[in-house]
Write an enzyme that holds these catalytic residues in place. Structure first.
Site, PDB file in Angstrom:
ATOM      1  N   GLY A 105      -3.459 -13.565  -7.769  1.00  0.00           N
ATOM      2  CA  GLY A 105      -3.063 -12.320  -8.431  1.00  0.00           C
ATOM      3  C   GLY A 105      -2.510 -12.477  -9.843  1.00  0.00           C
ATOM      4  O   GLY A 105      -2.667 -11.590 -10.666  1.00  0.00           O
ATOM      5  N   GLU A 165       4.207 -14.569 -11.717  1.00  0.00           N
ATOM      6  CA  GLU A 165       3.707 -13.942 -10.490  1.00  0.00           C
ATOM      7  C   GLU A 165       3.298 -12.503 -10.777  1.00  0.00           C
ATOM      8  O   GLU A 165       3.860 -11.851 -11.667  1.00  0.00           O
ATOM      9  CB  GLU A 165       4.810 -14.042  -9.430  1.00  0.00           C
ATOM     10  CG  GLU A 165       4.596 -13.273  -8.149  1.00  0.00           C
ATOM     11  CD  GLU A 165       3.471 -13.792  -7.279  1.00  0.00           C
ATOM     12  OE1 GLU A 165       2.357 -13.988  -7.808  1.00  0.00           O
ATOM     13  OE2 GLU A 165       3.681 -13.948  -6.063  1.00  0.00           O
ATOM     14  N   ASP A 166       2.339 -11.998 -10.025  1.00  0.00           N
ATOM     15  CA  ASP A 166       1.867 -10.634 -10.266  1.00  0.00           C
ATOM     16  C   ASP A 166       2.866  -9.572  -9.818  1.00  0.00           C
ATOM     17  O   ASP A 166       3.187  -8.661 -10.560  1.00  0.00           O
ATOM     18  CB  ASP A 166       0.487 -10.393  -9.618  1.00  0.00           C
ATOM     19  CG  ASP A 166       0.438 -10.755  -8.135  1.00  0.00           C
ATOM     20  OD1 ASP A 166       1.469 -11.197  -7.580  1.00  0.00           O
ATOM     21  OD2 ASP A 166      -0.639 -10.604  -7.526  1.00  0.00           O
ATOM     22  N   ASP A 198       7.067  -7.819  -3.659  1.00  0.00           N
ATOM     23  CA  ASP A 198       7.080  -6.767  -2.649  1.00  0.00           C
ATOM     24  C   ASP A 198       8.276  -7.045  -1.728  1.00  0.00           C
ATOM     25  O   ASP A 198       9.396  -6.692  -2.048  1.00  0.00           O
ATOM     26  CB  ASP A 198       5.736  -6.789  -1.928  1.00  0.00           C
ATOM     27  CG  ASP A 198       5.521  -5.610  -1.008  1.00  0.00           C
ATOM     28  OD1 ASP A 198       6.069  -4.541  -1.275  1.00  0.00           O
ATOM     29  OD2 ASP A 198       4.805  -5.744  -0.004  1.00  0.00           O
ATOM     30  N   LYS A 225       8.614  -4.033  -6.768  1.00  0.00           N
ATOM     31  CA  LYS A 225       8.825  -2.840  -5.928  1.00  0.00           C
ATOM     32  C   LYS A 225      10.206  -2.980  -5.296  1.00  0.00           C
ATOM     33  O   LYS A 225      10.330  -3.469  -4.166  1.00  0.00           O
ATOM     34  CB  LYS A 225       7.793  -2.797  -4.789  1.00  0.00           C
ATOM     35  CG  LYS A 225       6.349  -2.677  -5.191  1.00  0.00           C
ATOM     36  CD  LYS A 225       5.513  -2.583  -3.897  1.00  0.00           C
ATOM     37  CE  LYS A 225       4.061  -2.784  -4.138  1.00  0.00           C
ATOM     38  NZ  LYS A 225       3.284  -2.893  -2.874  1.00  0.00           N
ATOM     39  N   PHE A 265       0.861   0.762  -2.683  1.00  0.00           N
ATOM     40  CA  PHE A 265      -0.028  -0.384  -2.841  1.00  0.00           C
ATOM     41  C   PHE A 265      -0.877  -0.204  -4.098  1.00  0.00           C
ATOM     42  O   PHE A 265      -1.605   0.771  -4.242  1.00  0.00           O
ATOM     43  CB  PHE A 265      -0.926  -0.562  -1.609  1.00  0.00           C
ATOM     44  CG  PHE A 265      -1.502  -1.942  -1.553  1.00  0.00           C
ATOM     45  CD1 PHE A 265      -0.753  -3.009  -1.070  1.00  0.00           C
ATOM     46  CD2 PHE A 265      -2.781  -2.197  -2.043  1.00  0.00           C
ATOM     47  CE1 PHE A 265      -1.268  -4.294  -1.062  1.00  0.00           C
ATOM     48  CE2 PHE A 265      -3.305  -3.481  -2.035  1.00  0.00           C
ATOM     49  CZ  PHE A 265      -2.549  -4.525  -1.537  1.00  0.00           C
TER      50      PHE A 265
HETATM   51  P1  IMP Z   1       5.818 -10.400  -0.902  1.00  0.00           P
HETATM   52  O1  IMP Z   1       5.853 -11.754  -0.287  1.00  0.00           O
HETATM   53  O2  IMP Z   1       5.921  -9.321   0.154  1.00  0.00           O
HETATM   54  O3  IMP Z   1       6.832 -10.195  -1.996  1.00  0.00           O
HETATM   55  O4  IMP Z   1       4.391 -10.195  -1.494  1.00  0.00           O
HETATM   56  C1  IMP Z   1       4.006 -10.768  -2.664  1.00  0.00           C
HETATM   57  C2  IMP Z   1       2.516 -10.942  -2.754  1.00  0.00           C
HETATM   58  O5  IMP Z   1       1.794  -9.946  -2.048  1.00  0.00           O
HETATM   59  C3  IMP Z   1       2.103 -10.801  -4.183  1.00  0.00           C
HETATM   60  O6  IMP Z   1       2.012 -12.066  -4.774  1.00  0.00           O
HETATM   61  C4  IMP Z   1       0.763 -10.093  -4.108  1.00  0.00           C
HETATM   62  O7  IMP Z   1      -0.267 -11.054  -4.086  1.00  0.00           O
HETATM   63  C5  IMP Z   1       0.784  -9.355  -2.810  1.00  0.00           C
HETATM   64  N1  IMP Z   1       1.099  -7.916  -2.993  1.00  0.00           N
HETATM   65  C6  IMP Z   1       2.277  -7.285  -2.748  1.00  0.00           C
HETATM   66  N2  IMP Z   1       2.210  -5.994  -3.039  1.00  0.00           N
HETATM   67  C7  IMP Z   1       0.963  -5.784  -3.493  1.00  0.00           C
HETATM   68  C8  IMP Z   1       0.277  -4.618  -3.993  1.00  0.00           C
HETATM   69  O8  IMP Z   1       0.798  -3.493  -4.096  1.00  0.00           O
HETATM   70  N3  IMP Z   1      -1.019  -4.815  -4.377  1.00  0.00           N
HETATM   71  C9  IMP Z   1      -1.641  -6.015  -4.314  1.00  0.00           C
HETATM   72  N4  IMP Z   1      -1.029  -7.132  -3.874  1.00  0.00           N
HETATM   73  C10 IMP Z   1       0.260  -7.016  -3.465  1.00  0.00           C
HETATM   74 MG    MG Z   2       0.171 -12.972  -5.409  1.00  0.00          MG
END
Ligand code: IMP
Ligand code: MG
Length: 181
Positions: free
Chosen positions: A46, A101-102, A105, A133, A154
């Site tokens: 991402g 990082e992109d 979440d 987020k 999302f």
């Molecule tokens: P986390 O571990 O829940 O913080 O998720 C992080 C990873 O999930 C990011 O590096 C993204 O690759 C993916 N991700 C989380 N939210 C989104 C979204 O809204 N769209 C696309 N990818 C997401």
């Molecule tokens: Mg990612």
């Protein structure tokens, strides 16, 4: 007409807005790291579009590397189980590193990545994320540079995918719920 546009319910940030914000972040990083040679570690997949634009707004010498992780499978909810798919190549011991990082979440992926890279004894670790987020955090999250805060929806485009699609959209938009429900 780009057929992917029909799957998007709203455009959050267009190309112009993204580039303007990246220039601001690039200036700040260039100032903060003056006289240093940091290693930018892009988180695949991402983060690759963000990294490629961000490094072109940096005016000091830098190196880049990539770490590939996966945590989502084909769904839209984080499993929390992070897997390393490709390790870094550069020896980051005693180096200043900036993780790129992109999106944050739940925060679980970022926590895993930070813990993993800190084991290599870098001189310093900072984190730059394009999107956050805040309402979705499941743990305490901290980072140093952020592009934009968004609500708990999302999003796809500009490197972000759903089931590997939409990464090539030039903007960031909300994916219509009917695409994944
Ligand atoms: P986390 O571990 O829940 O913080 O998720 C992080 C990873 O999930 C990011 O590096 C993204 O690759 C993916 N991700 C989380 N939210 C989104 C979204 O809204 N769209 C696309 N990818 C997401
Ligand atoms: Mg990612």
């Amino acid at each position: 007409m780009n057929s992917m546009n029909c799957d998007i319910s709203a455009v959050l940030f267009d190309e112009h807005k993204i580039q303007a914000r990246i220039k601001e972040i690039g200036c700040r990083i260039s100032e903060e790291y003056k006289g240093k040679n940091p290693v930018f570690i892009g988180i695949l997949k991402g983060g690759f579009v963000f990294l490629s634009d961000l490094i072109r707004s940096i005016s000091i010498p830098i190196e880049i590397d990539f770490l590939a992780v996966s945590s989502y499978g084909a769904g839209t909810v984080s499993s929390g189980a992070v897997k390393i798919k490709k390790d870094i190549d550069i020896d980051i011991t005693n180096r200043d590193i900036i993780i790129v990082e992109d999106i944050v979440d739940s925060g679980l992926t970022l926590q895993y990545i930070r813990d993993y890279l800190e084991k290599h004894d870098p001189a310093s670790v900072k984190i730059c994320v394009l999107l956050d987020k805040p309402e979705a955090h499941k743990i305490e999250v901290s980072y140093d540079f952020v592009g934009f805060n968004i609500s708990n929806e999302f999003v796809v485009g500009y490197g972000l995918d759903f089931a590997e699609r939409y990464r090539n959209l030039p903007y960031i938009g909300i994916l219509k719920e009917e695409m994944y429900s």
